[in-house]
Design a protein around this motif. Structure first.
Motif, PDB file in Angstrom:
ATOM      1  N   GLY A  67       0.668  -1.054  -0.095  1.00 55.03           N
ATOM      2  CA  GLY A  67      -0.057  -0.161   0.112  1.00 55.03           C
ATOM      3  C   GLY A  67       0.847   1.213  -0.007  1.00 55.03           C
ATOM      4  N   ARG A  68       0.253   2.420   0.277  1.00 56.36           N
ATOM      5  CA  ARG A  68       1.091   3.799   0.431  1.00 56.36           C
ATOM      6  C   ARG A  68       2.171   3.755   1.268  1.00 56.36           C
ATOM      7  N   ARG A  73      -1.372  -5.041   1.554  1.00 61.81           N
ATOM      8  CA  ARG A  73      -2.706  -5.041   1.642  1.00 61.81           C
ATOM      9  C   ARG A  73      -3.648  -6.059   1.549  1.00 61.81           C
ATOM     10  N   GLY A 161      -2.452   5.489   9.256  1.00 66.66           N
ATOM     11  CA  GLY A 161      -1.685   6.100   7.833  1.00 66.66           C
ATOM     12  C   GLY A 161      -0.667   6.860   7.967  1.00 66.66           C
ATOM     13  N   PRO A 228      -6.652   3.734  -0.334  1.00 61.94           N
ATOM     14  CA  PRO A 228      -6.722   4.903  -1.317  1.00 61.94           C
ATOM     15  C   PRO A 228      -7.698   4.217  -2.487  1.00 61.94           C
ATOM     16  N   GLN A 231      -7.964   0.886  -4.317  1.00 61.66           N
ATOM     17  CA  GLN A 231      -7.145  -0.148  -3.770  1.00 61.66           C
ATOM     18  C   GLN A 231      -8.048  -1.195  -2.702  1.00 61.66           C
TER      19      GLN A 231
END
Length: 241
Positions: A67-68, A73, A161, A228, A231
């Motif tokens: 992920g970011r 994920r 996050g 996001p 996703q």
């Protein structure tokens, strides 16, 4: 041994060594294209372990893509964590309706370099480690502190996050209620992480490996940030796993 550190409702799988057969999804294989053989083996084996856990919970395995913040994920409705170190790989997965956060980390049971210990531990933690070493010199408490903080960061990342430095958490090693082994620890967020709830974890030292795990029941952590746009799932743990 990872199953000894998490509640029964958490699916857990570990392996000393590497899985002999596991087929990566094409999208996963692309992530390690050109990587050295050891990296490919550890990457593949933790995904084999994760697939075993996901199947145990009645879900079909899916690609575990970063992920970011770089953490995998998970399929929608699941939370999980991955870890690997020399000779050891592990995964834990649970339903998000039962467990709100998971974080595990494994490290070789060896001393941390002094320069790393100074970055990882606060002055109070250094005093705590010195007292622990005096009482129980057979445990590498400096490395275990690193391990416990890594497990916490893997839990923290998907919930907030945000990144967090080593100074964002204070660890105390102490028995948890009902823990006959005395292998408990508490992580209290500090500084920029103040306001996040303190969490309890468990640890083991066995076969030359230290393992720390944190599992928090549903409803005991702040709401998970949405993934996001476009996703699926939730980013949980295992930066670079």
């Amino acid at each position: 041994m990872i199953e000894e550190l998490v509640p029964a409702e958490v699916a857990a799988r570990d392996l000393f060594g590497d899985a002999r057969t596991h087929r990566l999804f094409d999208s996963e294989r692309a992530l390690v294209a050109g990587a050295v053989a050891e990296r490919v083996r550890e990457f593949t084996t933790v995904r084999w372990a994760a697939a075993q856990c996901v199947r145990r919970l009645g879900h079909a395995p899916a690609p575990l893509l970063p992920g970011r913040l770089g953490a995998p994920r998970w399929p929608r409705g699941l939370v999980g964590s991955l870890t690997h170190c020399a000779g050891y790989r592990a995964a834990v997965v649970a339903r998000a309706s039962v467990v709100s956060g998971l974080g595990i980390d494994a490290e070789p049971h060896e001393p941390l370099p002094d320069r790393v210990t100074g970055r990882v531990a606060s002055a109070g933690e250094l005093r705590h480690l010195a007292a622990l070493h005096s009482a129980h010199p057979d445990v590498r408490w400096d490395r275990l502190l690193f391990c416990a903080k890594e497990a916490f960061y893997k839990l923290w990342s998907p919930v907030t996050g945000r990144w967090l430095g080593f100074d964002g958490a204070e660890v105390t090693f102490a028995p948890s209620p009902g823990d006959a082994r005395g292998h408990g620890f508490v992580v209290r967020p500090a500084g920029a992480a103040s306001g996040f709830p303190a969490v309890r974890g468990q640890w083991l030292a066995r076969h030359g490996v230290l393992v720390a795990a944190i599992a928090v029941a549903a409803g005991e952590l702040p709401a998970v940030r949405p993934a996001p746009h476009g996703q699926e799932g939730t980013a949980v743990t295992g930066i670079s796993s």
